[in-house]
Scaffold this motif. Structure first.
Motif, mmCIF file in Angstrom:
data_model
loop_
_atom_site.group_PDB
_atom_site.id
_atom_site.type_symbol
_atom_site.label_atom_id
_atom_site.label_comp_id
_atom_site.label_asym_id
_atom_site.label_seq_id
_atom_site.Cartn_x
_atom_site.Cartn_y
_atom_site.Cartn_z
ATOM 1 N N LYS A 221 0.832 -1.200 0.000
ATOM 2 C CA LYS A 221 0.000 0.000 0.000
ATOM 3 C C LYS A 221 0.871 1.256 0.000
ATOM 4 O O LYS A 221 1.849 1.358 0.731
ATOM 5 C CB LYS A 221 -0.923 0.015 1.224
ATOM 6 N N GLN A 222 0.490 2.196 -0.838
ATOM 7 C CA GLN A 222 1.155 3.501 -0.867
ATOM 8 C C GLN A 222 0.087 4.583 -0.742
ATOM 9 O O GLN A 222 -0.087 5.420 -1.615
ATOM 10 C CB GLN A 222 1.977 3.679 -2.140
ATOM 11 N N ARG A 223 -0.660 4.527 0.339
ATOM 12 C CA ARG A 223 -1.703 5.511 0.590
ATOM 13 C C ARG A 223 -1.093 6.797 1.131
ATOM 14 O O ARG A 223 -0.127 6.786 1.874
ATOM 15 C CB ARG A 223 -2.726 4.957 1.595
ATOM 16 N N ASP A 224 -1.692 7.916 0.757
ATOM 17 C CA ASP A 224 -1.251 9.201 1.287
ATOM 18 C C ASP A 224 -1.675 9.297 2.749
ATOM 19 O O ASP A 224 -2.850 9.120 3.073
ATOM 20 C CB ASP A 224 -1.886 10.334 0.475
ATOM 21 N N PRO A 225 -0.740 9.577 3.666
ATOM 22 C CA PRO A 225 -1.092 9.664 5.094
ATOM 23 C C PRO A 225 -2.163 10.715 5.329
ATOM 24 O O PRO A 225 -2.124 11.808 4.765
ATOM 25 C CB PRO A 225 0.236 10.069 5.746
ATOM 26 N N ARG A 269 6.104 9.675 -1.102
ATOM 27 C CA ARG A 269 4.949 10.262 -0.431
ATOM 28 C C ARG A 269 5.228 11.736 -0.148
ATOM 29 O O ARG A 269 6.378 12.185 -0.181
ATOM 30 C CB ARG A 269 4.644 9.539 0.884
ATOM 31 N N GLU A 270 4.160 12.490 0.125
ATOM 32 C CA GLU A 270 4.276 13.913 0.421
ATOM 33 C C GLU A 270 3.479 14.245 1.673
ATOM 34 O O GLU A 270 2.373 13.720 1.887
ATOM 35 C CB GLU A 270 3.772 14.755 -0.749
ATOM 36 N N LEU A 271 4.028 15.153 2.486
ATOM 37 C CA LEU A 271 3.422 15.545 3.745
ATOM 38 C C LEU A 271 3.549 17.048 3.937
ATOM 39 O O LEU A 271 4.482 17.675 3.418
ATOM 40 C CB LEU A 271 4.117 14.843 4.916
#
Length: 411
Positions: A221-225, A269-271
């Motif tokens: 899984k590579q879901r956006d946090p 990912r991006e935060l």
């Protein structure tokens, strides 16, 4: 490509961002660059032209409605590049993208819409590859900083023989307003989801913009946090970044278009980053809660009218003073297959969605029009990194953007 009447056509020049783009080109395009203004109203285009610096007073105007395919075809055939600010692109953008692909005309837009880019790939990629057109989506704050940052990390790791990129995380900070166009783009995607359930799968698939979905690696899984937590690497409190779902798919498309040159185990990912300490944590919680409420209000038909009254309207934008006072900073950390670690930094002054975006789109248009011998050999529906790469990096550096990579000591 045969000689065209124009080098760059600004399509949507009467809109808020279109006016900013026209003014930017009037000030910064090299002398002799042939620029035209396009839209659906000659009177309004001429009004915009009268308000531009003297260098633009003789620019031609071209009348073309977004729904008039014959007019759009003629427009595309008249120019080397079309830079379009007319969105939501899912509603209004496909006829122009198709016209440019068929005419061998380069194209740059400001979309942040996953569904539009997927549709453009499906309908335009093969035609554009045949005609030699570069159809370049996401040429603003979404997704130039993200895409070029990872491009630079890859180039540095390749130069150092450090192996492919592994876990890669972007931390975003910014000061700026919410764009009415961005809000309207979200509405357009919600409308599409309501009528086509397949769109839901496209929105949530991390590789939905890849040229060959079956060729992508299975990395889990590579879901956006979507929650607030403390980043173990930096100590910052972080939470969801509003454009992460779009930017991350653009970056993954760049990797795929380069035959997975970033690496087969590249995870991205991006935060949003808020800093350290109690105040930063509270700020992260408040912003994240507000973002969640806004998304629910927009998606629920019962609360959408209230949301629409409170949200900025398309075409609205901040004052010149507010645009000047904005800024953004993106820091992207990666670990490579050999264990070396790098940090890419992309920063600029100016409201991200308006002032900085105007520079990015303007320089992308000039890059496509004037830097042909310095561009990567590519055609089709492309990303900023795969269409322009170092040529765009150098142009933005010349406009006081910071784009750099350094190795993290002690890694």
């Amino acid at each position: 490509m045969r000689v065209r009447e124009h080098d760059v056509v600004v399509y949507g020049a009467t809109g808020f961002v279109g006016r900013l783009l026209a003014a930017y080109l009037a000030e910064h395009a090299p002398r002799g660059t042939r620029v035209a203004l396009a839209g659906r109203s000659r009177a309004r285009l001429e009004e915009v032209r009268r308000g531009l610096p003297a260098a633009a007073r003789d620019w031609p105007v071209v009348v073309a409605d977004a729904a008039d395919e014959d007019a759009l075809r003629a427009l595309a055939e008249s120019t080397t590049v079309v830079a379009t600010t007319v969105g939501p692109y899912l509603r209004y953008g496909m006829p122009l993208a198709r016209a440019c692909a068929g005419a061998g005309t380069h194209y740059a837009d400001l979309t942040g819409e996953i569904l539009f880019v997927r549709k453009a790939i499906d309908e335009c990629d093969a035609v554009a590859r045949s005609s030699g057109a570069r159809i370049v989506t996401a040429c603003g704050y979404d997704s130039v900083p993200s895409d070029l940052a990872v491009h630079l990390l890859h180039e540095r790791a390749r130069h150092d023989a450090a192996g492919g990129l592994l876990d890669t995380t972007l931390h975003a900070r910014a000061k700026g307003g919410v764009s009415g166009g961005t809000v309207d783009s979200s509405r357009a995607q919600l409308e599409a989801v309501a009528t086509d359930r397949r769109a839901v799968k496209t929105l949530f698939d991390p590789y939905s913009l890849s040229p060959d979905r079956k060729a992508e690696p299975d990395l889990g899984k590579q879901r956006d946090p979507m929650s607030v937590f403390r980043d173990a690497d930096t100590g910052d409190w972080v939470g969801p970044f509003v454009m992460a779902s779009f930017n991350s798919r653009i970056v993954r498309r760049s990797n795929a278009l380069r035959e997975h040159a970033y690496g087969r185990r590249f995870r991205y990912r991006e935060l949003s980053a808020y800093g350290d300490g109690f105040v930063a944590r509270q700020r992260a919680n408040v912003f994240t809660a507000g973002l969640g409420l806004a998304m629910k209000a927009m998606a629920d038909p019962r609360t959408r009218p209230v949301f629409d009254r409170l949200a900025p309207s398309p075409g609205e934008g901040p004052s010149e003073k507010a645009r000047r006072s904005g800024w953004f900073s993106m820091k992207v950390r990666t670990t490579t297959e050999t264990g070396r670690r790098y940090l890419a930094t992309v920063t600029a002054q100016g409201d991200p969605g308006y002032a900085a975006t105007t520079v990015m789109l303007g320089e992308a248009a000039l890059c496509l029009a004037l830097d042909g011998d310095r561009l990567p050999p590519a055609a089709g529906v492309l990303t900023p990194a795969t269409a322009m790469g170092d040529a765009l990096v150098n142009r933005l550096r010349a406009r006081d953007f910071t784009l750099r990579v350094e190795e993290i000591p002690g890694a």
